[in-house]
Structure formats: structure tokens, C-alpha cells
Motif scaffolding. Structure first.
Motif, PDB file in Angstrom:
ATOM      1  N   SER A  62      12.713  41.855 -34.515  1.00  0.00           N
ATOM      2  CA  SER A  62      12.814  40.971 -33.352  1.00  0.00           C
ATOM      3  C   SER A  62      12.186  39.641 -33.693  1.00  0.00           C
ATOM      4  CB  SER A  62      12.195  41.600 -32.100  1.00  0.00           C
ATOM      5  OG  SER A  62      10.881  41.977 -32.339  1.00  0.00           O
ATOM      6  N   ARG A 104       7.727  40.287 -25.462  1.00  0.00           N
ATOM      7  CA  ARG A 104       9.139  40.661 -25.487  1.00  0.00           C
ATOM      8  C   ARG A 104       9.551  41.107 -26.892  1.00  0.00           C
ATOM      9  NH1 ARG A 104      13.660  36.320 -23.753  1.00  0.00           N
ATOM     10  NH2 ARG A 104      12.918  35.297 -25.635  1.00  0.00           N
ATOM     11  N   ALA A 105       9.040  40.382 -27.892  1.00  0.00           N
ATOM     12  CA  ALA A 105       9.389  40.733 -29.270  1.00  0.00           C
ATOM     13  C   ALA A 105       8.754  42.053 -29.688  1.00  0.00           C
ATOM     14  CB  ALA A 105       8.967  39.615 -30.217  1.00  0.00           C
ATOM     15  N   LEU A 144      12.471  32.145 -23.096  1.00  0.00           N
ATOM     16  CA  LEU A 144      12.457  33.146 -22.034  1.00  0.00           C
ATOM     17  C   LEU A 144      13.622  32.860 -21.100  1.00  0.00           C
ATOM     18  CD1 LEU A 144       8.673  33.260 -21.119  1.00  0.00           C
ATOM     19  CD2 LEU A 144       9.966  34.884 -22.491  1.00  0.00           C
ATOM     20  N   PHE A 145      14.193  33.935 -20.558  1.00  0.00           N
ATOM     21  CA  PHE A 145      15.279  33.754 -19.604  1.00  0.00           C
ATOM     22  C   PHE A 145      14.691  33.342 -18.259  1.00  0.00           C
ATOM     23  CE2 PHE A 145      17.081  37.263 -22.349  1.00  0.00           C
ATOM     24  CZ  PHE A 145      17.853  36.406 -23.108  1.00  0.00           C
ATOM     25  N   TYR A 198      13.682  43.182 -21.760  1.00  0.00           N
ATOM     26  CA  TYR A 198      15.079  42.834 -22.031  1.00  0.00           C
ATOM     27  C   TYR A 198      15.629  43.553 -23.267  1.00  0.00           C
ATOM     28  CZ  TYR A 198      19.423  40.441 -22.775  1.00  0.00           C
ATOM     29  OH  TYR A 198      20.756  40.204 -22.955  1.00  0.00           O
ATOM     30  N   GLY A 199      14.862  43.506 -24.368  1.00  0.00           N
ATOM     31  CA  GLY A 199      15.313  44.121 -25.613  1.00  0.00           C
ATOM     32  C   GLY A 199      15.512  45.623 -25.467  1.00  0.00           C
ATOM     33  N   THR A 259      10.226  46.161 -28.275  1.00  0.00           N
ATOM     34  CA  THR A 259      11.198  47.068 -28.896  1.00  0.00           C
ATOM     35  C   THR A 259      10.593  47.792 -30.095  1.00  0.00           C
ATOM     36  OG1 THR A 259      12.047  45.214 -30.185  1.00  0.00           O
ATOM     37  CG2 THR A 259      13.225  45.767 -28.172  1.00  0.00           C
ATOM     38  N   LYS A 308      16.213  47.276 -22.749  1.00  0.00           N
ATOM     39  CA  LYS A 308      17.400  47.541 -21.943  1.00  0.00           C
ATOM     40  C   LYS A 308      18.663  47.281 -22.742  1.00  0.00           C
ATOM     41  CE  LYS A 308      15.775  47.149 -17.218  1.00  0.00           C
ATOM     42  NZ  LYS A 308      15.577  46.265 -16.059  1.00  0.00           N
ATOM     43  N   ALA A 309      18.665  46.177 -23.518  1.00  0.00           N
ATOM     44  CA  ALA A 309      19.842  45.848 -24.323  1.00  0.00           C
ATOM     45  C   ALA A 309      20.132  46.967 -25.317  1.00  0.00           C
ATOM     46  CB  ALA A 309      19.633  44.532 -25.053  1.00  0.00           C
ATOM     47  N   GLN A 310      19.072  47.620 -25.789  1.00  0.00           N
ATOM     48  CA  GLN A 310      19.246  48.684 -26.772  1.00  0.00           C
ATOM     49  C   GLN A 310      19.309  50.063 -26.119  1.00  0.00           C
ATOM     50  OE1 GLN A 310      15.980  47.944 -29.460  1.00  0.00           O
ATOM     51  NE2 GLN A 310      16.735  45.898 -29.956  1.00  0.00           N
ATOM     52  N   TYR A 321      27.178  43.226 -22.618  1.00  0.00           N
ATOM     53  CA  TYR A 321      25.841  43.119 -22.044  1.00  0.00           C
ATOM     54  C   TYR A 321      25.349  41.675 -22.118  1.00  0.00           C
ATOM     55  CZ  TYR A 321      21.108  44.567 -20.819  1.00  0.00           C
ATOM     56  OH  TYR A 321      19.909  44.718 -20.177  1.00  0.00           O
ATOM     57  N   TYR A 373      19.412  31.062 -25.861  1.00  0.00           N
ATOM     58  CA  TYR A 373      19.498  32.252 -25.016  1.00  0.00           C
ATOM     59  C   TYR A 373      20.414  33.301 -25.659  1.00  0.00           C
ATOM     60  CZ  TYR A 373      17.433  29.444 -21.261  1.00  0.00           C
ATOM     61  OH  TYR A 373      16.606  28.672 -20.500  1.00  0.00           O
ATOM     62  N   VAL A 407      19.714  38.846 -31.360  1.00  0.00           N
ATOM     63  CA  VAL A 407      18.634  39.427 -32.157  1.00  0.00           C
ATOM     64  C   VAL A 407      18.289  40.820 -31.657  1.00  0.00           C
ATOM     65  CG1 VAL A 407      16.169  39.269 -32.659  1.00  0.00           C
ATOM     66  CG2 VAL A 407      17.621  37.277 -32.966  1.00  0.00           C
ATOM     67  N   PHE A 408      18.371  41.015 -30.329  1.00  0.00           N
ATOM     68  CA  PHE A 408      18.065  42.339 -29.785  1.00  0.00           C
ATOM     69  C   PHE A 408      19.269  43.279 -29.876  1.00  0.00           C
ATOM     70  CE2 PHE A 408      14.522  40.291 -27.295  1.00  0.00           C
ATOM     71  CZ  PHE A 408      13.515  40.986 -27.931  1.00  0.00           C
ATOM     72  N   SER A 409      20.275  42.898 -30.636  1.00  0.00           N
ATOM     73  CA  SER A 409      21.462  43.726 -30.834  1.00  0.00           C
ATOM     74  C   SER A 409      22.157  44.085 -29.532  1.00  0.00           C
ATOM     75  CB  SER A 409      21.125  45.041 -31.561  1.00  0.00           C
ATOM     76  OG  SER A 409      20.312  44.808 -32.666  1.00  0.00           O
ATOM     77  N   ALA A 410      22.104  43.184 -28.561  1.00  0.00           N
ATOM     78  CA  ALA A 410      22.800  43.450 -27.305  1.00  0.00           C
ATOM     79  C   ALA A 410      24.301  43.429 -27.554  1.00  0.00           C
ATOM     80  CB  ALA A 410      22.427  42.393 -26.267  1.00  0.00           C
TER      81      ALA A 410
END
Ligand SMILES: Nc1ncnc2c1ncn2[C@@H]1O[C@H](COP(=O)(O)OP(=O)(O)OP(=O)(O)O)[C@@H](O)[C@H]1O
Ligand SMILES: [Mg+2]
Lengths: 271, 280
Positions: A85, A153-154, A93-94, A105-106, A157, A108-110, B191, B178, B184-187
């Protein structure tokens, strides 16, 4: 550094950008060659524009490799992966998510956001000193706080390798010092963040010496390794270290290495 | 000794609280002030109008008057003559807006992300945007006739272009940083679109919709003026040509109220879904 097996192998690496105007390739990294061992905190320094960000993006899997080896755990990097990451140069940041939603976020994305992930995120929020601020929005945070969230955040994960591109560059000098100590505290805290392997890019040689196990000095672009400096100060390191003569001597040495790279640029082109 | 320390301590902490107390009501006062002044301005304007009309400086046969307008408005509201035109105007406006949103947003997103395609159609969009669309009205009538279809086409014509342009701009300037975070998070692609691209673009789309709503409403009214249909625009025209100035002014008032309400609604949606955009 008991475990000295290489986590990342960089062999004769070549990276470049295709110009948007005429499609011509310009090299950003050429003949880069070094190893990163497990649990090492590597700091990369080098002249501005030499190719540090490009290198880090290649490791993250955001930038294609032209030629050479870039191997993580023995496997060539061809794209992003859950084992890495990145903390970006500018706070990314979002703004439409809360602090906590950013941190997870990470996960959830994974599709790894479960009870354990939730607990880990809470723990990280606490670790970066923002307990109770999980529902805040990024616009309500100071620059230093935002970069702490970025770090959390980094880390959320649980990556094998964490990449940090000048994460504190935008902060004022005082906040930067605090953040460096915070980073080391997190690094040296044990538990779930202990002994992470990291590549940290900076322009600040004091930051480099304070944080690093080894400092890799990049040459002027296209970058290759100009020098690798071992930093052997004991851990945990305290802020007082920054005033010791040995620390200042090493920072000076690295500074003059970087400076000589900037001056050597002209002669380096054909090398 | 202890007493003095406490005293000075109290003084210190009292100062900032005082400052805040002054600050907070002040901003509230300012907000109230602009509201009060706004209402006062409207009342003053109406008063001047009424005085001019009552004193005969201007003939109320031509200009109507606030009291006459209010009376006509009340009559039209109670006897029901207003509802059919309101429904007709809102129908062509609503259908036209829906079509604009359904087509302009996806097309804008695609054009924003495909440079070759965008450069191909860019001159056309520019022409459509800079030439006053009213000049196309005769053509539209020739193509689509003089009924509902033509009115809807004109609403789409006027609303879709600004919406298309702001969507293209938003998709084009979608912040790479963004997107990189998601990558990077492999989304997955889906998604990333749902959690990053869409929220990042939404504020720009919503401000495009705000623009489009204004233009679309003008389009709907203009179409009625030209096509003499059943809506509010043609109602104003009929009332004016019958010298029913009170009624005409009342209808204009209704149009104004509808426009303001729709704008408020869009503003509400913007604040709900893009609250973070103005502070970052
Ligand atoms: N998107 C891009 N397109 C074309 N060239 C690029 C692009 N990004 C970077 N470059 C070029 O690649 C080279 C290396 O850039 P890079 O951003 O990796 O440098 P850097 O070492 O991170 O610099 P800094 O220390 O200023 O952040 C530079 O010469 C730059 O002009
Ligand atoms: Mg950089």
C-alpha cells in the motif's frame, strides 16, 4: 535485521514516461540496482525530478516496467497487489468519506472488512492519535492529522511493503518533526504494525537519517543508485539523536552526495 | 496568592469565550440581516409599484398592480384554471430534464474519458452551446410538429448541452490521485467507479444539473410562447392579448415561484450529496 532475505529485488530496472505531446519515451529510471530486506525501513533521497516517485509507483504496480527485474517475494511486479500500500505525496484522502471510512477503504475494496478488520481499524485510529475522530470529515482535519489518517489507511490492509512518497513534505517543520517521531513510534511499537518493510521518499536528509535503516541515494535522472548509506543508530531512536555529532555527520554526508548528484547531472547523461 | 492566580486565570479564559459569543451571534445577525433586507426590498418594490399604479402615474390597465395581481392569483388558484397549465409546463419540463439527465450524463462521462471521441464532437458541442437555440425553433417545429414533442425537444436542446459540458469537464478532470488510491488497493473496476469516480464527479454533475434546470425551464416557457400550447408560457400570452394584466402578472408570479422552488430543490440535493465539495 536478523532476517536478511530480500523482500524486494531491483535489478537493472528501467522505467520511463511516454510524452503526451509526441509519444517520445523519456527515461525516469535506468540501471537501478539494489535489494530491500524484510523489515527494513529504506529511505530514498535524490535530486528533484530524478525518478523517485516513478520508481515508487512502479513498485506499487501503478507504472509499467520497461525492462529489468522488480521482484517482490521472488515474483515480478506486474500490477498492484494486496501485499502493498502507498501513502501519496499529496494528501489523497477521499473528502466524501469520514476518517474511519477512509481508513477501512482498502479493506473494503479487498473484501476483507470483517470484525477483525474493524477492530484493527479502531486500533489504528487510536495508534495515530485520532481516537474519537473517526466520524470527522477530512476537511475538518489539519495537514498533520490528514497524513496520520493516510498512514492509518495504508497500514489497515496489513501490507508486507508500505510505500511512502514524501508523506510529510507538505507539513510545516514542527509538525514534520512530530510526525517523524510518531512514525517511528508506530514502527517500533510492536503489535500489528511491527517490523513492516517500507520505502520512504524524502528530500529532507535529517528525516532520512532519523528514520532509515539504509539510505539509498538516487543519481540525477534517469535514476540509478549513486550510493547506499547504512544508518546504524540503535532503535528505538529518540529525538535527541538528531543533535548528536554522528547523526549530523551522516546527514551531512548524504546531503553532499545528493548535491553532487545534482551537479553531476550533465556528465551523467551518457552513463 | 492563590486567589490572584485564580483570578488571572479566570480572566484569561473569559476573554476567548467573550470573543466567541460576539462572533457567533454576529454571523447569525448577518444572515438574519440579509433575509430582512431581502424581504424589505421586495416589499418596497411592490409598494412603489402599487403607489405608481394607484396614483395613476402608470396605467394599471398596462402594468397591473400588486393588489390586482394578488387578487387574480387567488382567483386562479381557487377556481382551478391554474392547475392544467402548471401541469402541462411541468410535464414538458420534467420529461425534457429526465431525457437530458439520462443521456447527457453517460455520454458526458464517456466523452470525458475518451479524448479522441471528445475532440471529434467538441466543435459540435461548441456550436450548439454558442448559437442561441431559439433560432433552431422553426426547424424543430418543422421536424417535430407543434405539439408536446417539440416542446420536450426544446427543453432537451437547452438543458442537455450545459449538462453535457459540465459532465465532460468533471470526467476529464477526475483527480488521478483518487483513482490511484483505489488502484493501489487493488479495487475492482466496478468498485472504483462506484466508490471513487462517481462521488468525485457528483458535485460537478449536480452543478451542471443546476445550470440545466434553469436553461430547461426557459426552454419550456419559450416553446410555449412560440407553440401556443396549454402551458404557463402560452397562458401569459393569451392573458396579455386579452388585456387581463392582473391575471398575466399572476401567472408570471407562479412561474417565478416554480423556478425558485426547483432551484432550491437542486440546492438541497447538492447540499445533501456534495456537502464536502465546497470545503475542499
Ligand atoms: N506523467 C508523466 N509524464 C511524462 N513525464 C513524467 C511524468 N511524471 C514524471 N515525469 C518525468 O519523469 C521524471 C521523474 O519524475 P518523478 O516524478 O519520478 O521525479 P521525483 O524524483 O519524484 O521528483 P520530486 O522529487 O520532485 O518529486 C521527471 O523528469 C519528470 O519530468
Ligand atoms: Mg516525487
Amino acid at each position: 535485521m536478523n532476517d536478511s532475505s530480500a523482500l524486494l529485488e531491483v535489478r537493472d530496472l528501467k522505467l520511463g514516461h511516454h510524452s503526451k505531446r509526441n509519444g517520445k519515451l523519456s527515461l525516469a529510471v535506468s540501471g537501478l540496482d539494489f535489494d530491500i530486506r524484510k523489515n527494513e525501513l529504506i529511505v530514498a533521497v535524490g535530486p528533484s525530478g530524478c525518478g523517485k516517485t516513478t520508481f515508487l509507483k512502479a513498485v506499487a504496480g501503478l507504472h509499467p516496467v520497461l525492462s529489468g527485474e522488480l521482484k517482490l517475494d521472488g515474483k515480478q511486479i506486474t500490477g498492484p497487489g494486496v501485499d502493498r500500500s502507498m501513502v501519496f505525496q499529496d494528501s489523497s484522502l477521499f473528502p466524501w468519506l469520514t476518517v474511519m471510512e477512509n481508513i477501512v477503504y482498502g479493506l473494503k475494496a479487498q473484501k476483507r472488512y470483517d470484525a477483525a478488520g474493524k477492530a484493527r481499524a479502531e486500533w489504528l485510529l487510536d495508534l495515530v492519535g485520532l481516537a474519537g475522530r473517526g466520524k470527522a470529515h477530512p476537511s475538518e482535519l489539519s495537514g498533520g492529522m490528514a497524513q496520520r489518517v493516510n498512514l492509518a489507511r495504508a497500514l489497515a490492509t496489513d501490507p508486507e511493503l508500505i510505500l511512502l512518497d514524501e508523506p510529510f513534505a507538505a507539513l510545516d517543520a514542527q509538525t514534520r518533526e512530530v510526525m517523524q517521531e510518531e512514525l517511528l513510534r508506530i514502527w517500533q511499537s510492536g503489535g500489528a504494525t511491527a517490523g513492516k518493510t517500507a520505502i520512504f521518499i524524502t528530500h529532507d536528509v535529517y528525516e532520512a537519517v532519523f528514520l532509515a535503516d539504509r539510505v539509498v541515494v538516487f543519481s540525477a535522472g534517469p535514476a540509478h543508485v549513486a550510493e547506499i548509506v547504512d544508518v546504524t543508530f540503535d532503535r528505538p531512536r529518540s529525538p535527541e539523536l538528531k543533535r548528536s555529532p554522528e547523526f549530523l555527520r551522516q546527514a551531512d554526508e548524504i546531503l553532499s552526495l545528493v548535491m553532487s548528484q545534482s551537479w553531476a547531472k550533465e556528465r551523467m547523461v551518457t552513463a | 496568592m492563590t486567589a490572584t492566580v485564580q483570578l488571572s486565570h479566570q480572566k484569561k479564559s473569559a476573554a476567548p469565550t467573550d470573543m466567541y459569543e460576539k462572533l457567533r451571534p454576529k454571523s447569525k445577525r448577518l444572515r438574519n440581516r440579509s433575509l430582512i433586507l431581502g424581504v424589505t426590498g421586495i416589499v418596497l418594490g411592490l409598494l412603489i409599484w402599487q403607489i405608481l399604479a394607484s396614483s395613476g402615474v402608470v396605467s394599471s390597465t398596462f402594468s397591473s398592480s400588486p393588489i390586482g395581481t394578488a387578487g387574480a392569483l387567488w382567483t386562479m388558484l381557487t377556481n382551478g384554471t391554474l392547475w392544467a397549465p402548471v401541469a402541462a409546463t411541468l410535464a414538458s419540463f420534467g420529461i425534457g430534464m429526465a431525457i437530458s439527465i439520462v443521456f447527457a450524463i453517460p455520454i458526458g462521462l464517456i466523452l470525458g474519458r475518451a479524448p479522441v471521441l471528445r475532440e471529434l464532437v467538441d466543435p459540435w458541442i461548441n456550436i450548439l452551446n454558442s448559437v442561441p437555440y431559439v433560432v433552431f425553433l422553426p426547424l424543430i417545429i418543422f421536424w417535430f410538429g407543434i405539439d408536446e414533442t417539440s416542446r420536450i425537444v426544446l427543453v432537451v436542446w437547452s438543458a442537455a448541452v450545459p449538462l453535457l459540458m459540465s459532465t465532460i469537464g468533471a470526467a476529464r478532470n477526475l483527480d488521478r490521485n483518487y483513482m490511484n488510491v483505489a488502484t493501489v488497493f487493488s479495487a475492482s473496476r466496478g468498485y472504483t467507479l462506484r466508490t471513487v469516480a462517481f462521488p468525485a464527479i457528483l458535485p460537478y454533475i449536480l452543478s451542471g444539473i443546476r445550470l440545466a434546470v434553469g436553461r430547461g425551464l426557459v426552454g419550456a416557457i419559450v416553446a410555449e410562447l412560440f407553440l401556443g400550447a396549454v402551458g404557463l408560457g402560452s397562458l401569459v400570452q393569451v392573458q396579455t392579448s386579452n388585456f387581463e394584466m392582473d391575471e398575466a402578472m399572476a401567472t408570471v408570479t407562479v412561474i417565478a415561484i416554480i423556478a425558485i422552488l426547483i432551484n432550491q430543490l437542486v440546492g438541497l440535493v447538492e447540499r445533501r450529496f456534495a456537502y464536502w465539495a465546497d470545503s475542499s
